[in-house]
Design a protein around this motif. Structure first.
Motif, PDB file in Angstrom:
ATOM      1  N   PRO A  13       0.833  -1.211   0.000  1.00 24.46           N
ATOM      2  CA  PRO A  13       0.000   0.000   0.000  1.00 24.46           C
ATOM      3  C   PRO A  13       0.867   1.261   0.000  1.00 24.46           C
ATOM      4  O   PRO A  13       1.634   1.505   0.920  1.00 24.46           O
ATOM      5  CB  PRO A  13      -0.797  -0.118   1.301  1.00 24.46           C
ATOM      6  CG  PRO A  13       0.073  -0.933   2.198  1.00 24.46           C
ATOM      7  CD  PRO A  13       0.869  -1.850   1.314  1.00 24.46           C
ATOM      8  N   LEU A  14       0.752   2.047  -1.059  1.00 25.39           N
ATOM      9  CA  LEU A  14       1.504   3.294  -1.190  1.00 25.39           C
ATOM     10  C   LEU A  14       0.529   4.468  -1.211  1.00 25.39           C
ATOM     11  O   LEU A  14      -0.477   4.436  -1.923  1.00 25.39           O
ATOM     12  CB  LEU A  14       2.318   3.312  -2.482  1.00 25.39           C
ATOM     13  CG  LEU A  14       3.417   2.262  -2.612  1.00 25.39           C
ATOM     14  CD1 LEU A  14       4.024   2.328  -4.002  1.00 25.39           C
ATOM     15  CD2 LEU A  14       4.470   2.458  -1.553  1.00 25.39           C
ATOM     16  N   ARG A  15       0.844   5.504  -0.449  1.00 22.65           N
ATOM     17  CA  ARG A  15       0.030   6.731  -0.459  1.00 22.65           C
ATOM     18  C   ARG A  15       0.542   7.616  -1.593  1.00 22.65           C
ATOM     19  O   ARG A  15       1.716   7.943  -1.647  1.00 22.65           O
ATOM     20  CB  ARG A  15       0.142   7.446   0.887  1.00 22.65           C
ATOM     21  CG  ARG A  15      -0.794   8.633   1.024  1.00 22.65           C
ATOM     22  CD  ARG A  15      -0.740   9.256   2.418  1.00 22.65           C
ATOM     23  NE  ARG A  15       0.567   9.839   2.692  1.00 22.65           N
ATOM     24  CZ  ARG A  15       1.460   9.349   3.569  1.00 22.65           C
ATOM     25  NH1 ARG A  15       1.192   8.273   4.268  1.00 22.65           N
ATOM     26  NH2 ARG A  15       2.619   9.943   3.748  1.00 22.65           N
ATOM     27  N   GLU A  17       0.763  11.192  -3.342  1.00 20.57           N
ATOM     28  CA  GLU A  17       0.645  12.585  -2.931  1.00 20.57           C
ATOM     29  C   GLU A  17       1.028  13.511  -4.076  1.00 20.57           C
ATOM     30  O   GLU A  17       1.908  13.198  -4.878  1.00 20.57           O
ATOM     31  CB  GLU A  17       1.556  12.869  -1.742  1.00 20.57           C
ATOM     32  CG  GLU A  17       1.194  12.094  -0.499  1.00 20.57           C
ATOM     33  CD  GLU A  17       2.062  12.423   0.694  1.00 20.57           C
ATOM     34  OE1 GLU A  17       1.647  12.094   1.819  1.00 20.57           O
ATOM     35  OE2 GLU A  17       3.146  13.015   0.519  1.00 20.57           O
ATOM     36  N   ALA A  35      -2.550  14.290   0.036  1.00 19.04           N
ATOM     37  CA  ALA A  35      -2.805  12.873  -0.234  1.00 19.04           C
ATOM     38  C   ALA A  35      -3.937  12.730  -1.256  1.00 19.04           C
ATOM     39  O   ALA A  35      -4.966  13.394  -1.144  1.00 19.04           O
ATOM     40  CB  ALA A  35      -3.158  12.149   1.052  1.00 19.04           C
ATOM     41  N   GLY A  37      -4.801   9.422  -2.291  1.00 20.83           N
ATOM     42  CA  GLY A  37      -5.365   8.092  -2.074  1.00 20.83           C
ATOM     43  C   GLY A  37      -4.261   7.064  -1.913  1.00 20.83           C
ATOM     44  O   GLY A  37      -3.072   7.380  -1.955  1.00 20.83           O
ATOM     45  N   VAL A  38      -4.676   5.831  -1.714  1.00 19.25           N
ATOM     46  CA  VAL A  38      -3.745   4.719  -1.550  1.00 19.25           C
ATOM     47  C   VAL A  38      -3.855   3.822  -2.772  1.00 19.25           C
ATOM     48  O   VAL A  38      -4.961   3.451  -3.180  1.00 19.25           O
ATOM     49  CB  VAL A  38      -4.055   3.923  -0.263  1.00 19.25           C
ATOM     50  CG1 VAL A  38      -3.197   2.671  -0.173  1.00 19.25           C
ATOM     51  CG2 VAL A  38      -3.849   4.801   0.962  1.00 19.25           C
ATOM     52  N   TYR A  40      -2.279   0.174  -4.431  1.00 25.46           N
ATOM     53  CA  TYR A  40      -1.537  -1.038  -4.104  1.00 25.46           C
ATOM     54  C   TYR A  40      -0.579  -1.323  -5.239  1.00 25.46           C
ATOM     55  O   TYR A  40      -0.924  -1.190  -6.413  1.00 25.46           O
ATOM     56  CB  TYR A  40      -2.500  -2.189  -3.835  1.00 25.46           C
ATOM     57  CG  TYR A  40      -3.162  -2.004  -2.496  1.00 25.46           C
ATOM     58  CD1 TYR A  40      -2.604  -2.557  -1.349  1.00 25.46           C
ATOM     59  CD2 TYR A  40      -4.299  -1.220  -2.363  1.00 25.46           C
ATOM     60  CE1 TYR A  40      -3.182  -2.353  -0.108  1.00 25.46           C
ATOM     61  CE2 TYR A  40      -4.886  -1.008  -1.130  1.00 25.46           C
ATOM     62  CZ  TYR A  40      -4.314  -1.585  -0.009  1.00 25.46           C
ATOM     63  OH  TYR A  40      -4.873  -1.372   1.217  1.00 25.46           O
ATOM     64  N   ARG A  76      -6.224   9.568  -9.310  1.00 26.38           N
ATOM     65  CA  ARG A  76      -5.434   8.468  -8.742  1.00 26.38           C
ATOM     66  C   ARG A  76      -4.359   7.962  -9.693  1.00 26.38           C
ATOM     67  O   ARG A  76      -3.568   7.112  -9.318  1.00 26.38           O
ATOM     68  CB  ARG A  76      -6.353   7.312  -8.351  1.00 26.38           C
ATOM     69  CG  ARG A  76      -7.319   7.678  -7.227  1.00 26.38           C
ATOM     70  CD  ARG A  76      -8.334   6.604  -7.032  1.00 26.38           C
ATOM     71  NE  ARG A  76      -9.165   6.514  -8.247  1.00 26.38           N
ATOM     72  CZ  ARG A  76     -10.112   5.621  -8.441  1.00 26.38           C
ATOM     73  NH1 ARG A  76     -10.356   4.725  -7.523  1.00 26.38           N
ATOM     74  NH2 ARG A  76     -10.820   5.619  -9.550  1.00 26.38           N
ATOM     75  N   PHE A  84       5.132   8.820  -4.014  1.00 26.44           N
ATOM     76  CA  PHE A  84       4.531   7.753  -3.231  1.00 26.44           C
ATOM     77  C   PHE A  84       5.179   7.769  -1.857  1.00 26.44           C
ATOM     78  O   PHE A  84       6.370   8.070  -1.731  1.00 26.44           O
ATOM     79  CB  PHE A  84       4.793   6.378  -3.856  1.00 26.44           C
ATOM     80  CG  PHE A  84       3.987   6.069  -5.086  1.00 26.44           C
ATOM     81  CD1 PHE A  84       2.598   6.017  -5.039  1.00 26.44           C
ATOM     82  CD2 PHE A  84       4.617   5.781  -6.282  1.00 26.44           C
ATOM     83  CE1 PHE A  84       1.863   5.706  -6.163  1.00 26.44           C
ATOM     84  CE2 PHE A  84       3.888   5.467  -7.410  1.00 26.44           C
ATOM     85  CZ  PHE A  84       2.505   5.428  -7.355  1.00 26.44           C
ATOM     86  N   CYS A  85       4.415   7.421  -0.825  1.00 20.84           N
ATOM     87  CA  CYS A  85       4.954   7.299   0.528  1.00 20.84           C
ATOM     88  C   CYS A  85       4.594   5.933   1.078  1.00 20.84           C
ATOM     89  O   CYS A  85       3.475   5.438   0.883  1.00 20.84           O
ATOM     90  CB  CYS A  85       4.387   8.380   1.437  1.00 20.84           C
ATOM     91  SG  CYS A  85       4.845  10.044   0.938  1.00 20.84           S
TER      92      CYS A  85
END
Length: 116
Positions: A13-15, A17, A35, A37-38, A40, A76, A84-85
């Motif tokens: 799972p990567l956030r 931004e 942010a 969204g997340v 995968y 997204r 990505f975080c």
């Protein structure tokens, strides 16, 4: 691992931004990260790059990150300049291209940033 039939396991799972300019109340601005969204992802180390830095050689760790493809108008969908975080780890997105899977997968090239 490549080809039209290959679909990676998207388990990380990567956030995602995006940068935003925020006024600093003194006539300037700073960058804040919003942010989006997340997503995968499947993450694999790519060949790293070495460059000359101010205090000697600097190595940038590169990553090939695969995510589900979203339409170009979808917020997204990763874009160069975003990041990505993963926890405290930050991966600056440098390039994005459609990959295997009949346009269902995006391949992102990102460099990992390290805090001094």
């Amino acid at each position: 691992m490549s080809g039209a039939g290959y679909l990676p396991a998207l388990t990380v799972p990567l956030r995602l931004e995006a940068p935003e300019r925020v006024p600093d109340q003194m006539g300037g601005a700073f960058i804040s990260w919003r942010a989006l969204g997340v997503l995968y992802a499947d993450m694999r180390a790519a060949p790293s790059r070495e460059s000359a830095g101010q205090s000697g050689p600097e190595v940038r760790v590169m990553w090939r990150i695969l995510t589900r493809a979203f339409p170009p108008s979808d917020p997204r969908r990763p874009r160069a300049g975003q990041r990505f975080c993963l926890g405290a780890r930050v991966f600056r997105i440098e390039a994005v291209a459609e990959s295997a899977g009949g346009g269902r997968i995006l391949q992102t090239l990102a460099s990992e940033e390290f805090e001094p």
